[in-house]
Write a protein that holds these residues in place. Structure first.
Motif, mmCIF file in Angstrom:
data_model
loop_
_atom_site.group_PDB
_atom_site.id
_atom_site.type_symbol
_atom_site.label_atom_id
_atom_site.label_comp_id
_atom_site.label_asym_id
_atom_site.label_seq_id
_atom_site.Cartn_x
_atom_site.Cartn_y
_atom_site.Cartn_z
ATOM 1 N N MET A 46 31.567 59.055 79.068
ATOM 2 C CA MET A 46 31.226 58.684 78.057
ATOM 3 C C MET A 46 32.722 59.058 77.008
ATOM 4 O O MET A 46 33.405 60.437 76.827
ATOM 5 N N LYS A 47 34.161 58.209 77.374
ATOM 6 C CA LYS A 47 35.383 58.285 77.093
ATOM 7 C C LYS A 47 35.553 58.408 75.645
ATOM 8 O O LYS A 47 36.439 58.715 75.304
ATOM 9 N N ASN A 48 35.395 57.030 75.049
ATOM 10 C CA ASN A 48 35.252 56.960 73.483
ATOM 11 C C ASN A 48 33.764 57.122 72.902
ATOM 12 O O ASN A 48 33.138 56.136 72.645
ATOM 13 N N ILE A 49 34.228 57.675 71.763
ATOM 14 C CA ILE A 49 33.493 57.982 71.190
ATOM 15 C C ILE A 49 34.027 58.463 69.824
ATOM 16 O O ILE A 49 34.266 57.972 69.247
ATOM 17 N N TYR A 50 32.746 57.455 68.692
ATOM 18 C CA TYR A 50 32.914 56.964 67.514
ATOM 19 C C TYR A 50 31.890 57.862 66.868
ATOM 20 O O TYR A 50 31.013 57.590 67.244
ATOM 21 N N ALA A 95 39.517 54.501 62.979
ATOM 22 C CA ALA A 95 38.678 53.140 63.081
ATOM 23 C C ALA A 95 37.967 52.868 61.977
ATOM 24 O O ALA A 95 37.534 53.535 61.403
ATOM 25 N N THR A 96 37.650 51.300 62.090
ATOM 26 C CA THR A 96 36.848 50.431 61.636
ATOM 27 C C THR A 96 35.157 50.134 62.350
ATOM 28 O O THR A 96 35.410 50.051 63.532
ATOM 29 N N LEU A 97 34.154 49.981 61.519
ATOM 30 C CA LEU A 97 33.367 49.421 62.185
ATOM 31 C C LEU A 97 33.375 48.233 63.377
ATOM 32 O O LEU A 97 32.816 48.063 64.305
ATOM 33 N N ASP A 98 34.304 47.627 62.970
ATOM 34 C CA ASP A 98 35.202 46.362 63.510
ATOM 35 C C ASP A 98 34.939 46.640 65.308
ATOM 36 O O ASP A 98 35.641 46.251 66.396
ATOM 37 N N ASP A 99 35.077 47.678 65.254
ATOM 38 C CA ASP A 99 36.531 48.461 66.441
ATOM 39 C C ASP A 99 35.169 48.927 67.873
ATOM 40 O O ASP A 99 35.539 49.872 68.754
ATOM 41 N N ILE A 100 33.555 49.020 66.893
ATOM 42 C CA ILE A 100 32.403 50.207 67.664
ATOM 43 C C ILE A 100 32.304 48.295 69.286
ATOM 44 O O ILE A 100 31.817 49.728 70.372
ATOM 45 N N GLY A 101 32.915 47.876 69.565
ATOM 46 C CA GLY A 101 32.351 47.091 70.418
ATOM 47 C C GLY A 101 33.263 47.366 71.686
ATOM 48 O O GLY A 101 32.967 47.863 72.854
ATOM 49 N N ASN A 102 34.657 49.028 71.376
ATOM 50 C CA ASN A 102 35.160 49.909 72.436
ATOM 51 C C ASN A 102 34.857 50.585 72.424
ATOM 52 O O ASN A 102 34.798 51.964 73.614
ATOM 53 N N ALA A 103 33.105 51.078 72.387
ATOM 54 C CA ALA A 103 33.046 53.221 72.385
ATOM 55 C C ALA A 103 31.953 53.063 73.372
ATOM 56 O O ALA A 103 30.737 52.295 74.041
ATOM 57 N N ASP A 104 31.939 54.148 74.150
ATOM 58 C CA ASP A 104 31.128 54.194 74.561
ATOM 59 C C ASP A 104 29.639 55.126 74.395
ATOM 60 O O ASP A 104 28.503 54.761 74.796
ATOM 61 N N LEU A 105 29.946 55.382 73.330
ATOM 62 C CA LEU A 105 29.064 56.061 72.271
ATOM 63 C C LEU A 105 29.448 56.476 71.217
ATOM 64 O O LEU A 105 30.057 56.679 70.708
ATOM 65 N N VAL A 106 28.690 55.559 69.422
ATOM 66 C CA VAL A 106 28.601 55.792 68.459
ATOM 67 C C VAL A 106 28.084 57.192 68.079
ATOM 68 O O VAL A 106 26.348 56.837 68.176
#
Length: 283
Positions: free
Chosen positions: A1-5, A52-63
């Motif tokens: 999980m490298k991209n965490i929002y 970031a914004t909510l529109d970027d969540i598609g790139n997330a490994d974990l939110v």
């Protein structure tokens, strides 16, 4: 999980960011908040790497959702709409029934893990975030069977790696137990503070005469009303039941005092001393 929002970079979200980053420096922490000033502060404190914004969540490994529970209920379905099939959403809310119910029929329910890391302080905001907040603390996970195994496995490892113990519980049991173990203590602290403020009009007297006992008991009264009011609202039935039992005990103690039955007063306190052994086992 490298991209965490992290949605809500305050005490809990910010402290998670610190510990996750310390455990794995390669992780990129993205912060999301309705206030730009919060993100600016989080950046300046090195809690997050990027805004970031909510529109970027598609790139997330974990939110990780760490906002008031009423806002979580409103926002969670939208976040799940945006998450990728390989991404996972977790929340850190202090209530679980309403949060789990709002997404029980969502097409991406298996991309959500309901959890409650039982850790915190009376402070709030990005500046309240601290390292090691979760070490040795319990993370309660609800309805784990409804989450895709590979995703939950990665997330649970992440939380174990920062020092947390995992315990599984259904949402109803969680909300009932947490009313006694957390919500009641906050109400007690707020009302003790209110009682003293109303009785001791001179603030200097409060400052001069407040011993460590008063300070530790009323500490939670410094907690955020914006966070706690929605918690009490969502867990209303359990909190009311808890308050009734607590008030009954207070009234019983008062009656013993009025009857000068100090042997019974002693026994009440002596019997309650058993809490030391219980809490020492937790520490």
């Amino acid at each position: 999980m490298k991209n965490i929002y992290i949605i809500g970079v305050g005490l809990i979200g910010g402290s998670l960011a610190i510990d996750i980053k310390q455990n794995d420096p390669e992780v990129v922490i993205h912060g999301i908040s309705r206030k730009q000033s919060t993100l600016d502060e989080a950046l300046s404190l090195n809690l997050i790497d990027k805004k970031a914004t909510l529109d970027d969540i598609g790139n997330a490994d974990l939110v990780i959702i760490s906002i008031p529970v009423d806002a979580t209920v409103k926002l969670l379905p939208t976040i799940l709409d945006k998450i990728s099939d390989s991404g996972l959403v977790v929340d850190a809310g202090s209530t679980k029934v309403d949060i789990c119910k709002i997404v029980e029929n969502h097409p991406k329910r298996r991309n959500f893990l309901a959890m409650h890391p039982i850790a915190g302080t009376e402070h709030s905001g990005p500046s309240a975030a601290i390292s090691g907040l979760f070490k040795g603390k319990t993370n309660i996970v609800c309805e784990v069977e409804k989450t895709t195994f590979k995703l939950q496995e990665k997330a649970l490892k992440l939380f174990v790696d920062i020092g947390m113990r995992i315990r599984y519980m259904n949402p109803e049991a969680h909300d009932k137990h947490i009313a006694y173990m957390s919500h009641l203590s906050h109400i007690s602290s707020f009302m003790l503070g209110k009682t003293v403020i109303e009785k001791e009009k001179n603030e200097r007297d409060i400052f001069d005469m407040a011993g460590s006992g008063f300070a530790s008991t009323v500490r939670l009264a410094k907690s955020s009303p914006e966070m706690w009011t929605p918690i009490f609202k969502q867990n209303k039935e359990n909190v009311i039941e808890t308050l009734k039992e607590y008030i009954d005990n207070l009234n019983q103690f008062k009656k013993l005092m009025e009857k000068d039955d100090f042997e019974a007063v002693y026994n009440e306190m002596k019997n309650t001393n058993h809490i030391k052994q219980i809490l020492n086992g937790i520490a």
